[in-house]
Structures are given as C-alpha cells and as structure tokens.
Design a protein around this motif. Structure first.
Motif, PDB file in Angstrom:
ATOM      1  N   GLU A 292      51.441  -2.214  11.976  1.00 14.35           N
ATOM      2  CA  GLU A 292      52.176  -0.945  11.923  1.00 14.35           C
ATOM      3  C   GLU A 292      51.206   0.223  11.786  1.00 14.35           C
ATOM      4  N   TRP A 308      52.151   0.747  17.914  1.00 17.48           N
ATOM      5  CA  TRP A 308      53.106   0.055  17.045  1.00 17.48           C
ATOM      6  C   TRP A 308      53.988   1.121  16.402  1.00 17.48           C
ATOM      7  N   ARG A 310      57.665   2.157  14.176  1.00 20.21           N
ATOM      8  CA  ARG A 310      58.805   1.750  13.348  1.00 20.21           C
ATOM      9  C   ARG A 310      60.083   2.432  13.837  1.00 20.21           C
ATOM     10  N   GLU A 311      59.990   3.738  14.083  1.00 18.33           N
ATOM     11  CA  GLU A 311      61.154   4.516  14.530  1.00 18.33           C
ATOM     12  C   GLU A 311      60.809   5.201  15.845  1.00 18.33           C
ATOM     13  N   CYS A 322      60.753  -3.541  22.526  1.00 24.50           N
ATOM     14  CA  CYS A 322      60.876  -4.218  21.240  1.00 24.50           C
ATOM     15  C   CYS A 322      59.551  -4.917  20.943  1.00 24.50           C
ATOM     16  N   SER A 323      59.175  -4.961  19.679  1.00 22.66           N
ATOM     17  CA  SER A 323      57.913  -5.589  19.305  1.00 22.66           C
ATOM     18  C   SER A 323      57.945  -7.080  19.603  1.00 22.66           C
ATOM     19  N   ASP A 326      57.490  -8.623  15.636  1.00 21.89           N
ATOM     20  CA  ASP A 326      58.321  -8.204  14.503  1.00 21.89           C
ATOM     21  C   ASP A 326      59.647  -7.682  15.040  1.00 21.89           C
ATOM     22  N   GLN A 328      62.044  -6.174  13.882  1.00 24.56           N
ATOM     23  CA  GLN A 328      62.546  -4.902  13.364  1.00 24.56           C
ATOM     24  C   GLN A 328      61.792  -3.694  13.934  1.00 24.56           C
ATOM     25  N   HIS A 329      60.673  -3.921  14.575  1.00 24.71           N
ATOM     26  CA  HIS A 329      59.817  -2.816  14.999  1.00 24.71           C
ATOM     27  C   HIS A 329      59.710  -2.763  16.526  1.00 24.71           C
ATOM     28  N   TYR A 330      58.903  -1.808  17.003  1.00 24.50           N
ATOM     29  CA  TYR A 330      58.811  -1.528  18.434  1.00 24.50           C
ATOM     30  C   TYR A 330      57.357  -1.336  18.841  1.00 24.50           C
ATOM     31  N   TYR A 428      55.116   8.160  17.335  1.00 23.34           N
ATOM     32  CA  TYR A 428      53.933   7.619  16.677  1.00 23.34           C
ATOM     33  C   TYR A 428      53.422   8.584  15.620  1.00 23.34           C
TER      34      TYR A 428
END
Length: 536
Positions: A292, A308, A310-311, A322-323, A326, A328-330, A428
C-alpha cells in the motif's frame, strides 16, 4: 541412507504476447528453474510476427489460440526431458497478456474434462474454438463498439466510474461486441468466453476456470466496487453474455486441483492446486511485491506506472484494476508514450549524444530548475492527450528555447511531475512508508533516479523484473496456499530478494516541488485548453 526429498516448489506461468514462459520458485522464494517457448521461432507454422497476425486493415490484430496450446505442450515436454521433478509442485498460477480473449465452441468443456494423457493437448482441442484467431491487446478495430458502450451507460466518465476505465478498443467487452455484430454465428456457437489468463488456467484445470477480479477489471464489464458483472455493460455488448463469462472470483482463489491429464502424463501430484490466473500487469505488481502506497515506475520506450491504491478515483485517463493480492484494494496503471525515446532525443540535442554529459547536466542544475518548466511530447501523448514541446520560464511565459542544461532538467523534472500529478488524479497519495520501485533502461541512471526521488519525496529502489509476471505468478501460487488462513501476501513473500536502494530525497525537495507541482498542473491545463495544440 535415503536421499533427502527434493524441495517443494510452485510454478509461475506467463502467456505473453511473444512467448510462454515458466519459472519454478522454491519455498525460500528462489528461482530454481526457468524455460520458455518463443512463438515466432519455435512455432513458425503459425506465421506470426511478434506473436501476432496484423490484418490488412492495420487495425485488427489477432493470435492463433492453438499456438498458445501447442506452446504449453512443448514447454512441458522440455521440462520433462530436462528431468524436472513435477511431483514436487505444490501449486501453480500464471499470467496472460491482458485484454486478449478466447472463444470456446459448444461442447469444448466436455473435451477439456476428458483429455487423454496419450495425446498432446493441442491435438485434442483442434475443434474446440469458435474463433480460431483471437483478438489481443494490440487490436484497435472496435472504435464503434467503444462509443456504443459509453453511450449505453451515460458517457465515458460514467463507464470509468463503473468499470475503472473509459471504453478502450482493446478491452474485452468491446471485442466481444464486435464479434457478436460481425460474426453472430461464431458468437452463437460459443459456450464460454475466457481471457487469456483464465483460458491458460482452464488448460491446467481440465475445466473452465473463472475470470479473476484483477484481470476482469480490464474488460469494461466488471463493476470494480461491487466486483460483479455490470448488467448494463453486458447488455450493451452482446446477449447471454453473463452465462458465457461465468461468475468472477477473487484473484487469490484456489480454483481447484490440477487435471488428471497432467498427473498421468507428467507426474504432477494429484493434490497440486491451481490458483486463479491473472493479467500480466497485475502479476508484475505481485512480482515486484508492491505494498500500500508504493509505486512502480517502468522507464522504457514508453513509461508505465503501477500504483497501489486504497480508494481509487477513476478518471478518463489511466486504468483502475482490482488488486491481484488484496481483495479490498486496487491497482492503477498509467502509460506515457514519450519515455526513453524522448530522453534520448534531448540527450542527442543537448548533451552531445552522451549519457555522462546528460547526467552531469542534472547534477549541475538545482532542484526546481530556477522555475523553468517544460513539456516534451514529440509523439501524441496518452497522459495527457497533448503533442509538441512547450517551455515556460519562472514568470509562466512560454519561451522558444532553454539553455542546454536547463533543457535536460526541464525534461526529466517535467516527466516525473506529470507522473505524480496524474497518479494523484487517480487517488494515489505519497505516504511516509511509500517506496518507488524503478525498472527499465533509465533505471540504471542514478541521476535520473535522484530527480524521481526528489519529485515524489520518496526513496527509489531498483529491482530485477525480467520475469516479474512469471515470478509474481509463483508468489501468488504460494499465497493461494496460505490465503484461506488469512495470511497477507506481504507475509508470504517476505523472504524474497530485496530491492536495492538507489536514491533518497534531497533535503528541501518536498518544499521545492510542493510549489512547482501546482504550477505544472496549471500550465498543462493551459496548453490543453488551446485546441490547435492537439492538432500539431
């Protein structure tokens, strides 16, 4: 006394544009085996150049699907002949060139499930594809379908918010729409549509493998927030599309055990797990072990950023996926055409064709370049959509030329400021723990990396990424074995070789670029607001 058992390993595959590659990575995360099959060289009967067929219109670009299957047969036979011990393979995963698609003919699923170990796979799948030459990422023949898709969901920005990208000609939804419109018979005879990644996984699984979230994000079909197919996008592309695609799955999913074909023909253990395959770019992010807040910068012919996030903030430029490690992340991807070729031109013009003179100029000029800013786009840029060279002095007046040393620093600072501005436009943010991983030709120049560290305010590391998609796939296979217990990817790969620190931010860099970055962004908008600039 019995010999010690051979160490266990995971295989990482990469079905790329020009070749199929494989690596074996042991439990200490060292590469213990690698091999490849090159399409043009090793499979000349398919008549590809660079692994593809470019059609007469110059826009349509395809690859023969059976070539990919035959390449897998050949590489497995090479491994067998070399004495590779398949019985020690715990799991495998892989990558495929993004945006390519494969069309399985009705009845192909039954053939896939009943492969005979006495025959090669490509011999048994001869009649299993409704489209024999498959569209790949280089194809740009679907402009009409792109406009139709954007119109169906309320415009380019609406599509980007939904799927992570505006409509792109190489993206799979638009390719499917073209096949449905121009070859409805082939479409009607198709029982399953795979990406290159899920197609390759299906060969190992002996049944249709689902599309993973990360590679599925490159289709203009997946809602990246909800991670389900967008019904509006499906309806805009072709009928009955959801059933032909199957349901998408998390990228860290174990999709099943290896097909008995490989157990009987090559000696894989029956319990060898197949993890969902993903796209080559997401697999490279895994191979570089981004975390992240990290950013990877590939400084090649074109410059590419992996981020990387998160939002994410989807925009009209760049791509949000999409990651792959993970759920939940991108991750985001940004591409800049004017990379090393532009740097080489300025080197030739302003540094007597010498990289040492180029580097000396960077060292002899101050951060911020006295307020002089430059934009250098000899070919029409992707991010931003601009062409030409534009130089501005400290008073924001456009000037026709800079002194040689100023020109060199203006180029490098401008390239990296553009990257930071457009990365931040996608959501980012530089974090205290952020690190930058630099790859590609220009990553060997320490003075260029120093400017990168200064502009981003983060340390820059270098790493060998020659097989990053392959190695990342093997890492993901290890992660798949541990993911069900909730172990994060970073924990699984902590023993992997560490990148080497190459540059740290200079004192005062954050203050210098905090002032320059807004100016650079404003000047970029000023240039873009003049329509004639786009037509030069």
């Amino acid at each position: 006394m019995a010999e010690p058992a051979a160490p266990r390993c995971c295989l990482g595959w990469d079905f790329s544009t020009q070749q199929v590659k494989v690596v074996a990575v042991d439990a200490d995360l060292n590469v213990s085996y690698e091999d490849s099959v090159h399409f043009d060289r090793d499979l000349p009967e398919f008549g590809t150049q660079g692994g593809v067929h470019v059609h007469q219109d110059g826009l349509t670009v395809t690859s023969p699907v059976l070539m990919w299957v035959q390449a897998l047969d050949i590489i497995l036979e090479k491994m067998k002949a070399s004495g590779f011990d398949f019985s020690r393979v715990l799991a495998l995963s892989g990558a495929g060139q993004q945006h390519g698609s494969v069309y399985w003919r009705a009845g192909a699923g039954r053939v896939l499930m009943s492969l005979s170990p006495d025959l090669w796979v490509h011999e048994q799948l001869q009649a299993c594809f409704s489209v024999s030459d498959c569209p790949v990422w280089m194809d740009c023949s679907t402009a009409a379908q792109c406009r139709q898709l954007e119109a169906a969901v309320g415009g380019a920005q609406a599509l980007s918010c939904l799927t992570g990208s505006r409509a792109y000609e190489r993206f799979t939804g638009n390719q499917i729409a073209k096949i449905y419109q121009q070859n409805p018979e082939a479409y009607s005879h198709t029982e399953r549509i795979s990406l290159v990644s899920s197609f390759a996984a299906s060969l190992f699984l002996g049944s249709y493998c689902p599309v993973d979230y990360s590679d599925g994000s490159g289709m203009n079909l997946l809602q990246i927030q909800d991670k389900v197919w967008s019904q509006a996008c499906l309806d805009a592309c072709a009928p009955h599309l959801e059933e032909k695609l199957g349901s998408p799955v998390p990228s860290c999913s174990v999709v099943g055990a290896i097909s008995s074909y490989y157990v009987r023909r090559y000696g894989f253990p029956p319990g060898c797990k197949v993890m969902a395959f993903t796209g080559d770019n997401p697999a490279s992010l895994a191979g570089m072990r981004l975390e992240e807040g990290d950013i990877a910068v590939s400084l090649g012919t074109s410059d590419t950023l992996f981020l990387w996030l998160r939002e994410p903030t989807p925009a009209l430029e760049g791509h949000i996926f999409c990651s792959p490690v993970d759920p939940q992340h991108y991750m985001a991807l940004l591409c800049f055409k004017n990379g090393s070729l532009m740097r080489e031109k300025i080197r030739d013009e302003s540094a007597s064709c010498s990289w040492s003179e180029f580097s000396k100029a960077l060292r002899s000029t101050q951060m911020g370049n006295g307020g002089n800013l430059g934009f250098y786009f000899d070919v029409k840029e992707i991010t931003p959509e601009m062409i030409g060279r534009h130089r501005f002095n400290a008073e924001n007046r456009e000037v026709s030329a800079f002194p040689r040393d100023v020109e060199i620093r203006a180029l490098i600072e401008g390239q990296f400021m553009a990257k930071r501005i457009h990365a931040e436009g996608l959501g980012y943010q530089v974090m205290p723990k952020t690190k930058i991983l630099a790859t590609g030709g220009a990553s060997h120049n320490r003075d260029i990396l120093q400017v990168l560290a200064d502009v981003f305010g983060a340390p820059v590391y270098v790493i060998d990424t020659a097989n990053s998609a392959c190695v990342g796939s093997a890492y993901r296979a290890f992660h798949g074995l541990a993911a069900e217990t909730g172990v994060p990817f970073s924990e699984v790969v902590k023993l992997a070789p560490s990148p080497r620190l190459a540059a740290t931010p200079s004192p005062g860099a954050s203050q210098v670029y905090a002032a320059l970055l807004p100016r650079y962004a404003q000047l970029e908008q000023r240039i873009l607001s003049q329509p004639r600039r786009l037509l030069e």
